[in-house]
Design an enzyme around this catalytic site. Sequence first.
Site, PDB file in Angstrom:
ATOM      1  N   LYS A  66      11.274   0.527  -9.439  1.00 48.10           N
ATOM      2  CA  LYS A  66      10.756  -0.260  -8.313  1.00 48.10           C
ATOM      3  C   LYS A  66      10.471  -1.694  -8.753  1.00 48.10           C
ATOM      4  CE  LYS A  66       8.945   3.802  -6.013  1.00 48.10           C
ATOM      5  NZ  LYS A  66       7.892   4.807  -5.956  1.00 48.10           N
ATOM      6  N   GLN A 110       1.577   5.751  -6.155  1.00 53.10           N
ATOM      7  CA  GLN A 110       2.636   6.656  -6.615  1.00 53.10           C
ATOM      8  C   GLN A 110       2.140   8.107  -6.621  1.00 53.10           C
ATOM      9  OE1 GLN A 110       5.885   5.595  -7.540  1.00 53.10           O
ATOM     10  NE2 GLN A 110       6.289   7.796  -7.495  1.00 53.10           N
ATOM     11  N   ASP A 133       4.599   2.188   2.035  1.00 52.15           N
ATOM     12  CA  ASP A 133       5.251   3.500   2.090  1.00 52.15           C
ATOM     13  C   ASP A 133       5.286   4.071   3.504  1.00 52.15           C
ATOM     14  OD1 ASP A 133       6.499   4.724   0.032  1.00 52.15           O
ATOM     15  OD2 ASP A 133       4.705   5.656  -0.836  1.00 52.15           O
TER      16      ASP A 133
END
Length: 301
Positions: A66, A110, A133
Amino acid sequence: MTAPEPLSNALRNTENLSATLLNGTLLAKRVRSQIRKEVKKLTFTPGLAVVQVGEDPASTIYIRHKQRDCEKVHFHSEVHRLPAEIPQRRLIQHVESLNERQDIHGILVQMPLPDGIDAQAVIDAIAPDKDADGLTPVNLGNLLIDRERITPCTPAGVIRLIESTAQPIAGKHAVCVGRSQLVGKPVGLMLLNRHATVTYCHSRTNNLAAVTQSADILVVAVGKPELITADMVKPGAIVIDVGINAVDNRLVGDVKFDEVKEVAGFITPVPGGAGPMTRAMLLQNTLKLASARGQRAPTEN
Ligand code: NDP
């Protein structure tokens, strides 16, 4: 940015395939190139903060990818590594401190989080206008009422892959195998918002094959290697394989690629399908969040 892009010849690879291969790696590259152009128009640098709790090796690799993606599109990115034993309250406070940062436009926590931490409580702490997200209740709720703003990354990538076929979605029978909050459920809602007739399958579904055989669009997100075989697929169907399973030191999907490619009309490979598109959609979401914030308070960035 959101308009469906038909597959160019570069994205097609029909060699030895009856199905057209949907190349997520190339499509993601195209998305990043578009994002780079958009970033040039901004007067500030979009910033993404990734929070890692503990030292899960797979998470460390995903986060590194990422960060590299952020570099490619000239975003600022930072990783906040917190100890596995951090109390939930402190983790939430950390997320809240990121909510306050003017230079951070997107926040991602995460997953998975260590045992003992309520992941939903942590997601709830992310400000919806920094939710890279798309997993906060506000953003999932917007999806439910057909007001797509920031959508979860993997489902958004799946939709882009389907749209890249240039086949109509409206009126088609779309079957989602898997109903997780992260993938299956939002994918189904996004397909419903595009007027597909949607069926969800899950671990309690009776006669899975009978349902999947009638799918014009089949999205599989289960986590069981090669669960979907050729006899379960309608000829000509669009098959999107989200699954990632490590088997004998290689990655395989939830779809038995070698045989399903002989039946499907379009198919994603694993790796190189939904995975790269998930990462591209994270960048896309961060850009959207940054642009929205820039419009609201240009002097603060
Ligand atoms: P979850 O474990 O959260 O959900 C799995 C779903 O599959 C559940 O809804 C479960 O049903 C269903 N299921 C389990 N067994 C069967 C079965 N035999 N038949 C039909 N349905 C079944 O997984 P995720 O949604 O998070 O992930 C799914 C897969 O996608 C994993 O391999 C994961 O690694 C991968 N993934 C890939 C990403 C990418 O970027 N490419 C991103 C995210 C995930 P029930 O609800 O009844 O338990």
